[in-house]
Write a protein that holds these residues in place. Sequence first.
Motif, PDB file in Angstrom:
ATOM      1  N   LEU A   1      13.866   3.537  -3.255  1.00 48.36           N
ATOM      2  CA  LEU A   1      12.523   3.975  -2.878  1.00 48.36           C
ATOM      3  C   LEU A   1      12.340   3.750  -1.384  1.00 48.36           C
ATOM      4  O   LEU A   1      12.580   2.646  -0.885  1.00 48.36           O
ATOM      5  CB  LEU A   1      11.462   3.183  -3.652  1.00 48.36           C
ATOM      6  N   ILE A   2      11.938   4.795  -0.672  1.00 46.68           N
ATOM      7  CA  ILE A   2      11.601   4.657   0.740  1.00 46.68           C
ATOM      8  C   ILE A   2      10.090   4.739   0.874  1.00 46.68           C
ATOM      9  O   ILE A   2       9.444   5.620   0.316  1.00 46.68           O
ATOM     10  CB  ILE A   2      12.302   5.736   1.605  1.00 46.68           C
ATOM     11  N   GLU A   3       9.513   3.758   1.577  1.00 45.79           N
ATOM     12  CA  GLU A   3       8.072   3.711   1.785  1.00 45.79           C
ATOM     13  C   GLU A   3       7.772   3.766   3.283  1.00 45.79           C
ATOM     14  O   GLU A   3       8.425   3.091   4.085  1.00 45.79           O
ATOM     15  CB  GLU A   3       7.488   2.429   1.194  1.00 45.79           C
ATOM     16  N   TYR A   4       6.778   4.569   3.617  1.00 51.14           N
ATOM     17  CA  TYR A   4       6.353   4.661   5.018  1.00 51.14           C
ATOM     18  C   TYR A   4       4.845   4.484   5.084  1.00 51.14           C
ATOM     19  O   TYR A   4       4.090   5.215   4.422  1.00 51.14           O
ATOM     20  CB  TYR A   4       6.739   6.009   5.625  1.00 51.14           C
ATOM     21  N   ALA A   5       4.393   3.498   5.856  1.00 50.30           N
ATOM     22  CA  ALA A   5       2.961   3.263   6.031  1.00 50.30           C
ATOM     23  C   ALA A   5       2.745   2.450   7.297  1.00 50.30           C
ATOM     24  O   ALA A   5       3.515   1.529   7.602  1.00 50.30           O
ATOM     25  CB  ALA A   5       2.391   2.513   4.832  1.00 50.30           C
ATOM     26  N   ASP A   6       1.715   2.806   8.019  1.00 46.64           N
ATOM     27  CA  ASP A   6       1.337   2.076   9.243  1.00 46.64           C
ATOM     28  C   ASP A   6       2.504   1.959  10.226  1.00 46.64           C
ATOM     29  O   ASP A   6       2.700   0.920  10.868  1.00 46.64           O
ATOM     30  CB  ASP A   6       0.813   0.680   8.886  1.00 46.64           C
ATOM     31  N   GLY A   7       3.299   3.039  10.293  1.00 44.76           N
ATOM     32  CA  GLY A   7       4.407   3.062  11.234  1.00 44.76           C
ATOM     33  C   GLY A   7       5.605   2.230  10.824  1.00 44.76           C
ATOM     34  O   GLY A   7       6.538   2.061  11.615  1.00 44.76           O
ATOM     35  N   ARG A   8       5.601   1.727   9.594  1.00 45.36           N
ATOM     36  CA  ARG A   8       6.693   0.873   9.135  1.00 45.36           C
ATOM     37  C   ARG A   8       7.453   1.549   8.005  1.00 45.36           C
ATOM     38  O   ARG A   8       6.858   2.170   7.131  1.00 45.36           O
ATOM     39  CB  ARG A   8       6.147  -0.473   8.662  1.00 45.36           C
ATOM     40  N   VAL A   9       8.787   1.390   8.000  1.00 45.16           N
ATOM     41  CA  VAL A   9       9.645   1.978   6.976  1.00 45.16           C
ATOM     42  C   VAL A   9      10.328   0.869   6.191  1.00 45.16           C
ATOM     43  O   VAL A   9      10.855  -0.086   6.772  1.00 45.16           O
ATOM     44  CB  VAL A   9      10.717   2.892   7.610  1.00 45.16           C
ATOM     45  N   ASP A  10      10.315   0.987   4.862  1.00 43.66           N
ATOM     46  CA  ASP A  10      11.028   0.042   3.992  1.00 43.66           C
ATOM     47  C   ASP A  10      11.815   0.835   2.958  1.00 43.66           C
ATOM     48  O   ASP A  10      11.300   1.805   2.394  1.00 43.66           O
ATOM     49  CB  ASP A  10      10.054  -0.886   3.278  1.00 43.66           C
ATOM     50  N   VAL A  11      13.049   0.398   2.699  1.00 47.47           N
ATOM     51  CA  VAL A  11      13.858   0.993   1.632  1.00 47.47           C
ATOM     52  C   VAL A  11      14.249  -0.131   0.680  1.00 47.47           C
ATOM     53  O   VAL A  11      14.817  -1.137   1.097  1.00 47.47           O
ATOM     54  CB  VAL A  11      15.125   1.684   2.191  1.00 47.47           C
ATOM     55  N   THR A  12      13.912   0.049  -0.590  1.00 43.83           N
ATOM     56  CA  THR A  12      14.213  -0.963  -1.605  1.00 43.83           C
ATOM     57  C   THR A  12      14.658  -0.266  -2.881  1.00 43.83           C
ATOM     58  O   THR A  12      14.658   0.963  -2.979  1.00 43.83           O
ATOM     59  CB  THR A  12      12.970  -1.823  -1.932  1.00 43.83           C
ATOM     60  N   ASP A  13      15.007  -1.067  -3.881  1.00 43.09           N
ATOM     61  CA  ASP A  13      15.273  -0.520  -5.215  1.00 43.09           C
ATOM     62  C   ASP A  13      14.180  -0.965  -6.172  1.00 43.09           C
ATOM     63  O   ASP A  13      14.390  -1.113  -7.366  1.00 43.09           O
ATOM     64  CB  ASP A  13      16.652  -0.942  -5.733  1.00 43.09           C
ATOM     65  N   ASN A  14      12.962  -1.162  -5.631  1.00 41.49           N
ATOM     66  CA  ASN A  14      11.824  -1.631  -6.404  1.00 41.49           C
ATOM     67  C   ASN A  14      11.134  -0.472  -7.116  1.00 41.49           C
ATOM     68  O   ASN A  14      10.428   0.317  -6.496  1.00 41.49           O
ATOM     69  CB  ASN A  14      10.838  -2.353  -5.486  1.00 41.49           C
ATOM     70  N   LEU A  15      11.347  -0.377  -8.421  1.00 40.96           N
ATOM     71  CA  LEU A  15      10.715   0.680  -9.214  1.00 40.96           C
ATOM     72  C   LEU A  15       9.206   0.550  -9.241  1.00 40.96           C
ATOM     73  O   LEU A  15       8.496   1.532  -9.440  1.00 40.96           O
ATOM     74  CB  LEU A  15      11.250   0.652 -10.646  1.00 40.96           C
ATOM     75  N   LEU A  16       8.702  -0.654  -9.045  1.00 49.63           N
ATOM     76  CA  LEU A  16       7.262  -0.868  -9.125  1.00 49.63           C
ATOM     77  C   LEU A  16       6.521  -0.278  -7.931  1.00 49.63           C
ATOM     78  O   LEU A  16       5.356   0.075  -8.031  1.00 49.63           O
ATOM     79  CB  LEU A  16       6.955  -2.378  -9.213  1.00 49.63           C
ATOM     80  N   GLY A  17       7.201  -0.158  -6.803  1.00 47.31           N
ATOM     81  CA  GLY A  17       6.543   0.300  -5.588  1.00 47.31           C
ATOM     82  C   GLY A  17       5.881   1.654  -5.732  1.00 47.31           C
ATOM     83  O   GLY A  17       4.778   1.899  -5.236  1.00 47.31           O
ATOM     84  N   LEU A  18       6.559   2.569  -6.436  1.00 43.38           N
ATOM     85  CA  LEU A  18       6.029   3.924  -6.575  1.00 43.38           C
ATOM     86  C   LEU A  18       4.804   3.952  -7.461  1.00 43.38           C
ATOM     87  O   LEU A  18       3.958   4.831  -7.329  1.00 43.38           O
ATOM     88  CB  LEU A  18       7.107   4.839  -7.158  1.00 43.38           C
TER      89      LEU A  18
END
Length: 552
Positions: free
Chosen positions: A46-63
């Motif tokens: 999962l790739i998340e982008y918010a407030d100019g920050r990028v995170d890549v994890t394998d967290n199914l809960l994030g979505l």
Amino acid sequence: MDYTLEAILEEMKMEIDKWLNYISDKDAEKIVKRTTLQAGIHGYALIEYADGRVDVTDNLLGLNEPDKSKQTTSEQLTEVQVREQIIPELASYMQNKLNAMPPAVLDYRFRFDGKFQVSNGVVNVRILEYVDEAKRQQLLEQIRLYTLNKLDAGKYPTKPLETFFLARHLLDEGLYPILDSGRITAVYDKIQELNKGNKHLAEHRNTITVALRNWVEDHWLPRYFQNTGTQWQTGFTKRNDAVLENAGQETVGLVIYAAVCILKYEPSYSRSAGLAFLQCALELGSVQAAQLINYGSGAFAEEVTRLRNDQVECSANDVFAEVRIRIIQESEESYAFALRFLTNLLKSGFPKSYQIKLTSSVKHWLPLKGLAKTGTHRFFANALEYPKIHPLLEEYAIAAMETFEWYTDAEAEKCCMPGSYAVFGLGLTDQAYFPLALQYMEKVDVEHQSVQNRFTAALIEQYGINKEMLPVLLTCMLYCTDSLKLKMTRELENVGLLRLLLDQVHGLHYYQVEHLVYLIWGGKNKLQKLADKAEGEQKQYLAGLIQAANRS
């Protein structure tokens, strides 16, 4: 592509690279070789982008986390940019990276999701879904061979790791687009059958139950219900357009099986989930769910699960693993009738992990602190008040006792093997039941039960410490935990008792003797100090105990 968008994309690619480097474990090949049922290690990102920050994890809960902002933000990215420029670029980039990954790192299927904060809210999207068809077919063949050789033709306990993967694979619609409810539940039943009496049985059951619960909550329920519950309370509301199609008729059997597993084997705080699953199946018109709720599985004859006379009513539901006993008239005959019902029920194959829901005007408890004050406990304490039916209590206990099974209304440090209350009560009432108590102790799962400590300490208070009692106490102590608190050092100052103790430990493993020494004196070091001060025969016997407690 403007510079800002290009810079954001470059940062996203850098974070993808970091994550891929992180998961490219050098031991991946070694890990997947533990079992033929594991095709690879990682199957999601999962790739998340918010407030100019990028995170890549394998967290199914994030979505699935709720969007914190649906209003306009200061974010410069637009939804159009995300969908038309970022997603295609990331999909292509990730696919190229996956093609170069070592095979053992990736599962047969890899899904890549995105969660992007944009100027008017949040975009959740599937960026890429990649399936290695060759690896998928190879995994299907390994599953077939495993079920054929280890389960269908199996005679021995199986490994928990194998069950971990198999339980999930069978519910994976990527592997099996049409789930065969009958075959899946038959496999789960076979796993439990092969591991019956094995110390890993509870682990196998939990693995199966968790896999089923995840499938029901993540895949089946959303097709027909809206989750209206909270973090603390399960709740589902049927969708207005919900119709149980032909495929749903097949899979509803899995939902019911999941509910039964939760109700039978999971802690009481999970009970609401099992009941909710049954209720959902009922709302969709499942006749089987209605049958289970009202009468149980139907695996037992009605005369086995329902009996009554003018003094007592007894009924049992194997789905809920519950026995209901209503004492209409408090009497020896009433409890004798109920005990015969229970014993016959267990001998007929009723789940030994069960509980009693008791309706009675009498409330007795065993004289042991720390036991759960439940309906099950109260029933046996009440029955013990009638000496003439003590033989029936013994017969029940023999039928009920089984390692790795539990009364389901007592948890944590109060959990206890079926038969516990009858055995404890009988043992504290009459020394004639000591053989039953020792038979019980040999079945205790010391790693998960400690109430036997209370019983052992109570035996000392009831009967004292003498030449007749010492062998019984020592056997009980072998199956107690290190938390047992005893007061018997003064009695063992008697040379005759000390000599008897030394005689009794002959033939035991050193670690068993070490355990006894710890319970009595607090450890070998303390016993050594005592031996150093002792004289004559006492010194000789203490030294012998120390020697027996040391690894030779």
